[in-house]
Design an enzyme around this catalytic site. Structure first.
Site, mmCIF file in Angstrom:
data_model
loop_
_atom_site.group_PDB
_atom_site.id
_atom_site.type_symbol
_atom_site.label_atom_id
_atom_site.label_comp_id
_atom_site.label_asym_id
_atom_site.label_seq_id
_atom_site.Cartn_x
_atom_site.Cartn_y
_atom_site.Cartn_z
ATOM 1 N N ASN A 23 0.789 -1.212 0.016
ATOM 2 C CA ASN A 23 0.004 0.044 -0.216
ATOM 3 C C ASN A 23 1.065 1.234 0.042
ATOM 4 O OD1 ASN A 23 0.581 0.806 2.834
ATOM 5 N ND2 ASN A 23 -0.406 -1.167 3.192
ATOM 6 N N ASP A 33 1.812 -8.904 1.420
ATOM 7 C CA ASP A 33 2.495 -7.798 1.905
ATOM 8 C C ASP A 33 2.749 -8.474 3.520
ATOM 9 O OD1 ASP A 33 3.637 -5.378 2.369
ATOM 10 O OD2 ASP A 33 1.890 -4.389 2.610
HETATM 11 N N1 AR6 Z 1 2.396 -15.486 -1.935
HETATM 12 C C1 AR6 Z 1 1.478 -15.544 -3.031
HETATM 13 N N2 AR6 Z 1 0.376 -14.714 -3.006
HETATM 14 C C2 AR6 Z 1 -0.296 -14.542 -1.993
HETATM 15 C C3 AR6 Z 1 0.207 -14.616 -0.924
HETATM 16 C C4 AR6 Z 1 1.513 -15.360 -0.633
HETATM 17 N N3 AR6 Z 1 2.039 -15.610 0.550
HETATM 18 N N4 AR6 Z 1 -0.626 -14.321 0.245
HETATM 19 C C5 AR6 Z 1 -1.772 -13.581 -0.530
HETATM 20 N N5 AR6 Z 1 -1.633 -13.830 -1.744
HETATM 21 P P1 AR6 Z 1 -3.382 -9.108 -1.357
HETATM 22 P P2 AR6 Z 1 -3.924 -6.426 -3.109
HETATM 23 C C6 AR6 Z 1 -2.341 -13.429 -3.069
HETATM 24 O O1 AR6 Z 1 -4.666 -8.643 -0.550
HETATM 25 O O2 AR6 Z 1 -5.323 -6.765 -3.296
HETATM 26 C C7 AR6 Z 1 -2.306 -5.571 1.781
HETATM 27 O O3 AR6 Z 1 -2.589 -5.280 3.162
HETATM 28 C C8 AR6 Z 1 -3.793 -13.251 -2.797
HETATM 29 O O4 AR6 Z 1 -4.577 -14.395 -2.418
HETATM 30 O O5 AR6 Z 1 -2.124 -9.452 -0.749
HETATM 31 O O6 AR6 Z 1 -2.874 -5.813 -3.989
HETATM 32 C C9 AR6 Z 1 -1.337 -4.377 1.555
HETATM 33 O O7 AR6 Z 1 -0.853 -3.633 2.388
HETATM 34 C C10 AR6 Z 1 -4.175 -12.207 -3.834
HETATM 35 O O8 AR6 Z 1 -4.403 -13.270 -5.096
HETATM 36 O O9 AR6 Z 1 -3.037 -7.733 -2.157
HETATM 37 C C11 AR6 Z 1 -2.580 -3.553 0.795
HETATM 38 O O10 AR6 Z 1 -3.167 -2.768 1.845
HETATM 39 C C12 AR6 Z 1 -3.029 -11.593 -4.003
HETATM 40 O O11 AR6 Z 1 -1.928 -12.372 -3.303
HETATM 41 C C13 AR6 Z 1 -3.407 -4.350 0.181
HETATM 42 O O12 AR6 Z 1 -3.405 -5.549 1.025
HETATM 43 C C14 AR6 Z 1 -2.955 -9.982 -3.819
HETATM 44 O O13 AR6 Z 1 -3.696 -10.060 -2.553
HETATM 45 C C15 AR6 Z 1 -3.297 -4.570 -1.069
HETATM 46 O O14 AR6 Z 1 -4.263 -5.336 -1.748
#
Ligand code: AR6
Length: 167
Positions: A23, A33
């Site tokens: 973020n 993240d």
């Molecule tokens: N390895 C690979 N992919 C993952 C992992 C992992 N360990 N964990 C989750 N995913 P998101 P966004 C996937 O929500 O939508 C955070 O709080 C997940 O299933 O992580 O860009 C940041 O600080 C999904 O398919 O990111 C921001 O505030 C993908 O990663 C916000 O979330 C992205 O989901 C960003 O939201």
């Protein structure tokens, strides 16, 4: 195989750089993240504090600390508001800028999570199509990058990326 999709935890991948879906504060969060910060250790947060945040669509790098990857490239995807707030262009910019940063670090292999498709709510089909098309195009400009991995967390997401890769 220069571009592929896998189902994995991105913090386990043996690539030169992994991309973080962060973020604008760059001070950590949930999802991928949170997983990256936990796996890299507290030095990552200390380093991120020096970066003064990151605009949506931009990317900044840090070392990977305890991760197998040497670098983390932190990018900030758009929050999905329905598609009329430049979300597609901002998402393209995330992939382009992350690869520019990767090229400047002279890394050969990069892995991306599915940026914006978790908490930020971007529809997976459209996001995956943008991810694959943007990376394919950008790689023409970055000859040093030999492989890009789309790291999907779920089998459903992997199936979507695989369709986009053969289109
Ligand atoms: N390895 C690979 N992919 C993952 C992992 C992992 N360990 N964990 C989750 N995913 P998101 P966004 C996937 O929500 O939508 C955070 O709080 C997940 O299933 O992580 O860009 C940041 O600080 C999904 O398919 O990111 C921001 O505030 C993908 O990663 C916000 O979330 C992205 O989901 C960003 O939201």
């Amino acid at each position: 195989m220069p571009i592929e999709a896998v189902q994995a935890d991105i913090t386990h991948l043996n690539v030169d750089a992994i991309v973080n879906a962060a973020n604008t504060s760059l001070l950590g969060g949930g999802g991928v993240d949170g997983a990256i910060h936990r796996a890299a250790g507290p030095e990552l947060l200390a380093e991120c504090k020096e970066l003064n945040g990151c605009a949506t669509g931009d990317a900044k790098s840090t070392p990977g600390f305890k991760l197998p990857a040497s670098y983390v490239i932190h990018t900030v995807g758009p929050v999905w508001h329905g598609g009329d707030r430049d979300e597609a262009e901002l998402l393209r910019s995330c992939y382009r800028r992350s690869l520019e940063v990767a090229a400047s670090l002279e890394v050969r292999s990069v892995a991306f999570p599915s940026i914006s498709t978790g908490v930020y709510g971007y529809p997976i089909n459209e996001a995956a199509r943008i991810a694959v098309a943007t990376v394919k195009q950008a790689l023409n400009e970055h000859n040093g990058i030999e492989s890009v991995t789309f790291c999907c967390f779920s089998a459903e997401d992997l199936a979507v990326y695989q369709v986009c890769l053969v289109e």
